[in-house]
Design a protein around this motif. Structure first.
Motif, mmCIF file in Angstrom:
data_model
loop_
_atom_site.group_PDB
_atom_site.id
_atom_site.type_symbol
_atom_site.label_atom_id
_atom_site.label_comp_id
_atom_site.label_asym_id
_atom_site.label_seq_id
_atom_site.Cartn_x
_atom_site.Cartn_y
_atom_site.Cartn_z
ATOM 1 N N THR A 1 -8.756 -9.288 -1.665
ATOM 2 C CA THR A 1 -8.458 -8.028 -1.931
ATOM 3 C C THR A 1 -7.530 -7.425 -0.768
ATOM 4 O OG1 THR A 1 -8.613 -5.641 -2.669
ATOM 5 C CG2 THR A 1 -10.585 -6.917 -1.646
ATOM 6 N N LEU A 2 -6.771 -6.605 -0.893
ATOM 7 C CA LEU A 2 -5.682 -5.856 0.121
ATOM 8 C C LEU A 2 -6.579 -4.565 0.287
ATOM 9 C CD1 LEU A 2 -2.185 -6.686 -0.396
ATOM 10 C CD2 LEU A 2 -3.827 -7.948 0.972
ATOM 11 N N LEU A 3 -7.544 -4.262 -0.332
ATOM 12 C CA LEU A 3 -8.035 -2.929 -0.261
ATOM 13 C C LEU A 3 -9.394 -3.023 0.905
ATOM 14 C CD1 LEU A 3 -8.458 -1.871 -3.932
ATOM 15 C CD2 LEU A 3 -6.450 -1.352 -2.218
ATOM 16 N N ARG A 4 -9.287 -4.090 1.626
ATOM 17 C CA ARG A 4 -10.304 -4.136 2.904
ATOM 18 C C ARG A 4 -9.679 -3.879 4.080
ATOM 19 N NH1 ARG A 4 -12.637 -8.737 -0.104
ATOM 20 N NH2 ARG A 4 -14.451 -8.181 -1.137
ATOM 21 N N ARG A 5 -10.383 -3.689 5.100
ATOM 22 C CA ARG A 5 -9.400 -3.500 6.499
ATOM 23 C C ARG A 5 -8.892 -4.690 7.013
ATOM 24 N NH1 ARG A 5 -13.461 -0.876 10.849
ATOM 25 N NH2 ARG A 5 -13.217 0.766 9.270
ATOM 26 N N GLU A 6 -9.491 -5.737 6.730
ATOM 27 C CA GLU A 6 -9.073 -7.113 7.251
ATOM 28 C C GLU A 6 -8.016 -7.566 6.111
ATOM 29 O OE1 GLU A 6 -10.428 -11.824 7.534
ATOM 30 O OE2 GLU A 6 -11.916 -10.275 7.343
ATOM 31 N N ASN A 7 -6.969 -8.069 6.588
ATOM 32 C CA ASN A 7 -5.677 -8.508 5.823
ATOM 33 C C ASN A 7 -6.209 -9.727 5.027
ATOM 34 O OD1 ASN A 7 -3.386 -9.011 4.377
ATOM 35 N ND2 ASN A 7 -2.078 -8.611 6.202
ATOM 36 N N GLU A 8 -6.393 -9.756 3.909
ATOM 37 C CA GLU A 8 -6.901 -11.002 3.194
ATOM 38 C C GLU A 8 -5.723 -11.744 2.763
ATOM 39 O OE1 GLU A 8 -10.200 -10.500 0.588
ATOM 40 O OE2 GLU A 8 -11.480 -9.832 2.133
ATOM 41 N N GLY B 1 -1.222 -7.774 -7.149
ATOM 42 C CA GLY B 1 -0.744 -7.027 -5.982
ATOM 43 C C GLY B 1 -1.734 -6.842 -5.003
ATOM 44 N N SER B 2 -2.865 -6.142 -5.463
ATOM 45 C CA SER B 2 -3.984 -6.017 -4.393
ATOM 46 C C SER B 2 -4.902 -6.804 -4.499
ATOM 47 C CB SER B 2 -4.504 -4.433 -4.880
ATOM 48 O OG SER B 2 -4.940 -4.525 -6.138
ATOM 49 N N ASP B 3 -5.153 -7.701 -5.640
ATOM 50 C CA ASP B 3 -6.092 -8.861 -5.856
ATOM 51 C C ASP B 3 -5.788 -10.039 -6.175
ATOM 52 O OD1 ASP B 3 -8.912 -6.932 -5.432
ATOM 53 O OD2 ASP B 3 -7.565 -5.733 -7.006
ATOM 54 N N PHE B 4 -6.533 -11.002 -5.805
ATOM 55 C CA PHE B 4 -6.170 -12.283 -6.105
ATOM 56 C C PHE B 4 -7.169 -13.170 -6.424
ATOM 57 C CE2 PHE B 4 -3.578 -10.269 -3.086
ATOM 58 C CZ PHE B 4 -2.100 -10.635 -3.039
ATOM 59 N N ILE B 5 -7.040 -13.986 -7.299
ATOM 60 C CA ILE B 5 -8.157 -15.250 -7.723
ATOM 61 C C ILE B 5 -7.529 -16.487 -7.979
ATOM 62 C CG2 ILE B 5 -9.744 -15.978 -9.335
ATOM 63 C CD1 ILE B 5 -10.544 -13.058 -9.669
ATOM 64 N N PHE B 6 -7.930 -17.555 -7.210
ATOM 65 C CA PHE B 6 -7.411 -18.992 -7.536
ATOM 66 C C PHE B 6 -8.363 -19.658 -8.640
ATOM 67 C CE2 PHE B 6 -5.679 -17.790 -3.350
ATOM 68 C CZ PHE B 6 -4.531 -18.476 -3.489
ATOM 69 N N LEU C 1 8.012 -8.996 -6.455
ATOM 70 C CA LEU C 1 9.162 -8.691 -5.225
ATOM 71 C C LEU C 1 8.401 -8.453 -3.960
ATOM 72 C CD1 LEU C 1 12.186 -8.536 -4.645
ATOM 73 C CD2 LEU C 1 11.885 -6.131 -5.021
ATOM 74 N N VAL C 2 7.599 -7.578 -3.905
ATOM 75 C CA VAL C 2 6.969 -6.988 -2.760
ATOM 76 C C VAL C 2 6.037 -8.164 -2.027
ATOM 77 C CG1 VAL C 2 5.565 -5.141 -1.377
ATOM 78 C CG2 VAL C 2 7.492 -4.864 -3.239
ATOM 79 N N LEU D 1 0.955 -1.170 0.104
ATOM 80 C CA LEU D 1 -0.008 0.002 -0.027
ATOM 81 C C LEU D 1 0.877 1.111 0.002
ATOM 82 C CD1 LEU D 1 -2.823 -0.966 2.350
ATOM 83 C CD2 LEU D 1 -2.891 -0.919 -0.211
ATOM 84 N N ARG D 2 2.037 1.100 0.442
ATOM 85 C CA ARG D 2 2.887 2.309 0.393
ATOM 86 C C ARG D 2 3.436 2.560 -0.923
ATOM 87 N NH1 ARG D 2 8.636 2.677 1.409
ATOM 88 N NH2 ARG D 2 9.119 4.727 2.126
ATOM 89 N N LEU D 3 3.825 1.388 -1.843
ATOM 90 C CA LEU D 3 4.287 1.474 -2.949
ATOM 91 C C LEU D 3 3.061 2.155 -3.960
ATOM 92 C CD1 LEU D 3 6.393 -1.721 -3.386
ATOM 93 C CD2 LEU D 3 7.016 0.656 -3.341
ATOM 94 N N VAL D 4 1.881 1.765 -3.779
ATOM 95 C CA VAL D 4 0.814 2.164 -4.587
ATOM 96 C C VAL D 4 0.812 3.696 -4.563
ATOM 97 C CG1 VAL D 4 -1.697 2.018 -4.784
ATOM 98 C CG2 VAL D 4 -0.494 0.124 -4.233
ATOM 99 N N LYS D 5 1.084 4.293 -3.429
ATOM 100 C CA LYS D 5 1.206 5.697 -3.333
ATOM 101 C C LYS D 5 1.782 6.646 -4.295
ATOM 102 C CE LYS D 5 0.025 5.542 1.435
ATOM 103 N NZ LYS D 5 0.371 6.077 2.741
ATOM 104 N N ARG D 6 3.058 5.822 -5.015
ATOM 105 C CA ARG D 6 3.670 6.473 -5.964
ATOM 106 C C ARG D 6 4.125 5.616 -7.135
ATOM 107 N NH1 ARG D 6 5.510 7.622 -0.973
ATOM 108 N NH2 ARG D 6 6.379 9.951 -0.656
#
Length: 208
Positions: A185-192, A162-167, A71-72, A56-61
């Protein structure tokens, strides 16, 4: 004349028409992503919290390119899931081709990450840049999965940006059939990432 089609340009409609691919309607076809998942430790959760924070820090730039996503986010997940250890091996940028001789067509591409065990394909991972839609990545991953030389065992896939995942799961015993998991997704409060890692661990266990 043979027509070469790049895997990133195929669609689900093309795979259905040319290869007879069908989406499974029975929920029991792909239970591996939700049924009796292994627990992850508090230490692993802390590590995944850092992974989410770094992403989420990298997404800002922007732009956040595919290699940065690998990598991340992807590399820590593969390490925690045990795919860098025996009996697994990792191959990257694996070239594939699937051909339709009667149609004079070849689908060609490169698998981002392929997890194997004694040459048996186990898990295909397609990683995209952060702005890339997974809807476009799914047919590309399925095209790679259709190129699997082993027919008798199911093959699993993961598409991510990076932010979203589907199997994904694919079988080819009779007619090619596939199913998708829910999207994480990583865009929710809970760490998925907790759930993503748990599924990867489950796949690593059943595949061996």
């Amino acid at each position: 004349m043979i027509q070469v089609i790049q895997a990133q340009n195929v669609t689900l409609g093309y795979l259905e028409e040319r290869f007879g691919l069908q989406q499974a309607e029975n929920e029991d076809f792909f239970t591996e992503w939700f049924d009796i998942l292994p627990d992850i430790t508090d230490l692993e959760k802390q590590y995944l919290d850092r992974v989410k924070f770094h992403f989420l820090r990298l997404v800002k730039r922007p732009p956040l390119l595919e290699e940065a996503v690998k990598l991340v986010v992807l590399s820590p997940l593969l390490s925690l899931a045990g795919f860098y250890d025996d009996p697994f091996f990792i191959k990257s940028e694996q070239s594939i081709e699937i051909s339709l001789e009667d149609e004079g067509e070849i689908v060609r591409g490169r698998i981002d990450v392929l997890v194997i065990q004694q040459q048996l394909w186990l898990l295909i991972i397609e990683s995209k840049r952060a702005s890339f839609s997974l809807l476009e990545a799914i047919p590309q991953a399925l095209a790679y999965m259709l190129a699997n030389p082993q027919l008798e065992k199911p093959l699993f896939g993961l598409v991510m940006n990076g932010s979203d995942f589907i199997f994904l799961k694919l079988t080819r015993v009779n007619q090619p059939e596939y199913a998708l998991s829910d999207q994480f997704t990583l865009l929710r409060r809970e760490n998925e990432l907790y759930k993503v890692l748990s599924i990867l661990k489950k796949l690593g266990t059943i595949l061996i």
